[in-house]
Design a protein around this motif. Structure first.
Motif, short mmCIF file in Angstrom:
data_model
loop_
_atom_site.label_atom_id
_atom_site.label_comp_id
_atom_site.label_asym_id
_atom_site.label_seq_id
_atom_site.Cartn_x
_atom_site.Cartn_y
_atom_site.Cartn_z
N ASP A 174 0.83 -1.21 0.00
CA ASP A 174 0.00 0.00 0.00
C ASP A 174 0.87 1.26 0.00
OD1 ASP A 174 -2.66 -1.14 0.07
OD2 ASP A 174 -2.22 -1.78 2.11
N THR A 175 1.79 1.34 0.97
CA THR A 175 2.59 2.55 1.11
C THR A 175 4.05 2.21 1.41
OG1 THR A 175 0.69 3.80 1.92
CG2 THR A 175 2.85 4.73 2.36
N ALA A 176 4.94 2.86 0.68
CA ALA A 176 6.38 2.79 0.95
C ALA A 176 6.82 4.13 1.50
CB ALA A 176 7.14 2.47 -0.34
N ILE A 177 7.72 4.09 2.49
CA ILE A 177 8.28 5.30 3.06
C ILE A 177 9.80 5.21 3.00
CG2 ILE A 177 8.40 6.80 5.08
CD1 ILE A 177 5.71 5.75 5.96
N ILE A 178 10.41 6.23 2.40
CA ILE A 178 11.83 6.20 2.09
C ILE A 178 12.46 7.53 2.51
CG2 ILE A 178 13.50 6.08 0.18
CD1 ILE A 178 11.26 4.55 -1.38
N HIS A 179 13.69 7.46 3.01
CA HIS A 179 14.45 8.68 3.27
C HIS A 179 15.59 8.78 2.27
CE1 HIS A 179 15.75 12.16 5.55
NE2 HIS A 179 16.99 11.72 5.42
N VAL A 180 15.74 9.95 1.65
CA VAL A 180 16.78 10.15 0.64
C VAL A 180 17.55 11.43 0.95
CG1 VAL A 180 15.32 9.03 -1.09
CG2 VAL A 180 15.35 11.53 -0.96
N GLN A 181 18.66 11.58 0.26
CA GLN A 181 19.46 12.79 0.47
C GLN A 181 18.81 14.00 -0.21
OE1 GLN A 181 20.83 9.83 -0.31
NE2 GLN A 181 22.65 9.47 0.95
N THR A 182 18.34 13.84 -1.44
CA THR A 182 17.85 14.97 -2.21
C THR A 182 16.60 14.60 -2.99
OG1 THR A 182 20.14 15.73 -2.49
CG2 THR A 182 18.50 16.69 -3.96
N ALA A 183 15.64 15.52 -3.03
CA ALA A 183 14.44 15.34 -3.84
C ALA A 183 14.03 16.68 -4.42
CB ALA A 183 13.31 14.74 -3.01
N SER A 184 13.17 16.64 -5.43
CA SER A 184 12.65 17.86 -6.03
C SER A 184 11.14 17.90 -5.85
CB SER A 184 13.01 17.91 -7.52
OG SER A 184 12.31 16.90 -8.24
N PRO A 185 10.52 19.04 -6.07
CA PRO A 185 9.07 19.15 -5.87
C PRO A 185 8.23 18.18 -6.70
CG PRO A 185 10.03 21.34 -5.94
CD PRO A 185 11.12 20.38 -6.32
N ASP A 186 8.74 17.74 -7.85
CA ASP A 186 7.95 16.82 -8.66
C ASP A 186 8.11 15.36 -8.22
OD1 ASP A 186 10.40 15.93 -9.65
OD2 ASP A 186 9.96 16.38 -11.75
N GLY A 187 8.94 15.13 -7.19
CA GLY A 187 9.08 13.78 -6.63
C GLY A 187 10.32 13.04 -7.06
N THR A 188 11.10 13.58 -7.98
CA THR A 188 12.35 12.93 -8.38
C THR A 188 13.30 12.86 -7.18
OG1 THR A 188 12.10 13.79 -10.62
CG2 THR A 188 14.28 12.98 -9.99
N CYS A 189 13.92 11.69 -6.98
CA CYS A 189 14.77 11.48 -5.81
C CYS A 189 16.19 11.08 -6.20
CB CYS A 189 14.20 10.37 -4.92
SG CYS A 189 12.58 10.75 -4.24
N ARG A 190 17.11 11.54 -5.40
CA ARG A 190 18.52 11.23 -5.60
C ARG A 190 19.05 10.54 -4.34
NH1 ARG A 190 21.87 16.07 -8.04
NH2 ARG A 190 20.62 15.42 -9.84
N ILE A 191 19.46 9.29 -4.48
CA ILE A 191 20.02 8.53 -3.37
C ILE A 191 21.52 8.39 -3.59
CG2 ILE A 191 20.07 6.31 -2.17
CD1 ILE A 191 17.15 5.92 -3.01
N ILE A 192 22.29 8.83 -2.62
CA ILE A 192 23.75 8.70 -2.67
C ILE A 192 24.14 7.44 -1.89
CG2 ILE A 192 25.95 9.81 -2.15
CD1 ILE A 192 24.42 12.48 -2.14
N GLY A 193 25.00 6.64 -2.46
CA GLY A 193 25.38 5.40 -1.78
C GLY A 193 24.44 4.27 -2.15
N ASP A 194 24.47 3.22 -1.34
CA ASP A 194 23.67 2.03 -1.62
C ASP A 194 22.19 2.37 -1.61
OD1 ASP A 194 22.57 -0.58 -1.72
OD2 ASP A 194 24.33 -1.40 -0.71
N GLU A 195 21.48 1.93 -2.64
CA GLU A 195 20.04 2.18 -2.72
C GLU A 195 19.22 1.14 -1.97
OE1 GLU A 195 19.48 2.23 -6.94
OE2 GLU A 195 20.05 4.33 -7.13
N PHE A 196 19.85 0.03 -1.58
CA PHE A 196 19.16 -1.07 -0.91
C PHE A 196 17.96 -1.50 -1.77
CE2 PHE A 196 21.04 1.57 2.58
CZ PHE A 196 22.13 0.76 2.78
N HIS A 197 16.77 -1.62 -1.17
CA HIS A 197 15.57 -2.02 -1.93
C HIS A 197 14.65 -0.83 -2.18
CE1 HIS A 197 14.77 -2.38 2.40
NE2 HIS A 197 13.54 -2.02 2.13
N ASP A 198 15.15 0.39 -1.96
CA ASP A 198 14.30 1.57 -1.96
C ASP A 198 13.66 1.86 -3.31
OD1 ASP A 198 15.77 1.51 0.41
OD2 ASP A 198 15.70 3.67 0.64
N VAL A 199 14.41 1.69 -4.38
CA VAL A 199 13.85 1.96 -5.70
C VAL A 199 12.74 0.96 -6.00
CG1 VAL A 199 14.33 2.09 -8.17
CG2 VAL A 199 16.00 2.98 -6.52
#
Length: 320
Positions: A174-199
């Motif tokens: 239903d819902t995923a919750i993720i913490h990232v280093q950088t995001a933009s207002p349209d929702g694009t996310c930038r993960i630095i380092g290992d992404e694990f299963h987040d994507v």
């Protein structure tokens, strides 16, 4: 502007009682603690938890009785608690339905969910008691709509006669919750380092809430798309939450808070101390901003990652 929400509004809108919920990160790495604390404050409950290597994030929700069933491979604050104590207590007391998959299979299940597959065929787990024992019985599964009817099904491999394969269910998140280093207002996310299963979970989930260390413009994040990890169309809410992974680490920015993990390890040993810990650090502050003020600037500054190391180091002691 765009998909930007306050933390309170994002959790209220996209996290509901009974949700099949999954968090990003890995044990003490980039866990979305600010969002977990807000869920605890708001009171949502009866979750079906789906987790790769989990830590105190899920342990707190389990300790507060918010989780009905938990599909998991490992839960620990690595280096501080071998097995999370509230989880252990709930399992031993028969207060939590738990299904155990191997780590490789669970991570592949989340990937299969991102691909929209109906099930995951593997040979993994065969030869171990993971295919002999069920943590959640078929009878219990039939009582909960969001649990698959079977832990797995073993069948003949149609392409290799005489061989068996294990068909594992694919989670419907239903819902995923993720913490990232950088995001933009349209929702694009930038993960630095290992992404694990987040994507994978961002793609698979019906809704995705992202907390981030900084928000930059849509134009700026598009300048170098090779650095971006999650496309905006996968994300429903972007929340600015500096140190939103604290006390876990956020690669390239800050290290984990050793003292807080040690304090939680001690506090989680008893019901009374666990309640006191949450009263102080979760319920005793109204929001994430007040939580940061309670931690204090000096404490947070000492967690800052040193470029070239990737973790916190007192450089004044180098060479002495």
């Amino acid at each position: 502007m765009g998909k930007i929400y306050s933390l309170s509004d994002a959790i209220s809108k996209f996290v509901h009682d009974g949700d099949h919920l999954v968090f990003g990160g890995f044990t003490t790495n980039r866990k979305p603690y600010a969002a977990v604390y807000e869920i605890l404050r708001q009171g949502q409950k009866d979750f079906i938890g789906e987790s790769g290597p989990a830590g105190g994030d899920w342990d707190m929700l389990i300790g507060e009785g918010r989780v009905k069933a938990f599909n998991n491979c490992y839960i620990a604050n690595s280096g501080f608690t071998n097995v999370c104590r509230r989880f252990r207590k709930a399992v031993e007391a028969g207060e939590l339905l738990v299904e155990d998959y191997s780590q490789d299979v669970l991570m592949l299940q989340l990937h299969a969910a991102s691909l929209g597959l109906p099930y995951l065929p593997v040979r993994l787990m065969m030869g171990s008691d993971l295919v002999d024992k069920w943590g959640i019985s078929k009878e219990e599964r039939q009582k909960i709509d969001k649990l698959p009817n079977d832990k797995f099904v073993i069948q003949d491999d149609p392409f290799h006669p005489g061989h068996k394969v294990v068909l594992c269910p694919v989670p419907e998140i239903d819902t995923a919750i993720i913490h990232v280093q950088t995001a933009s207002p349209d929702g694009t996310c930038r993960i630095i380092g290992d992404e694990f299963h987040d994507v994978d979970i961002a793609v698979a989930a019906k809704h995705c809430v992202v907390t981030c260390e900084e928000i930059i413009s849509d134009e700026e994040i598009r300048k170098d798309p090779t650095k971006n990890s999650i496309p905006g169309f996968c994300v429903d809410a972007v929340v600015l939450a500096p140190y939103g992974a604290h006390p876990s680490q956020c690669y390239g920015l800050y290290d984990y808070d050793k003292k807080l993990f040690q304090d939680y390890d001690k506090a989680s040993k008893t019901d009374e101390d666990f309640k006191s810990f949450l009263d102080e650090w979760v319920y005793g502050v109204k929001d994430h901003e007040e939580y940061l003020n309670k931690l204090g600037a000096v404490r947070l500054s000492k967690l800052k990652a040193v470029p070239g190391f990737g973790y916190s180091v007192d450089m004044t002691k180098e060479g002495k």
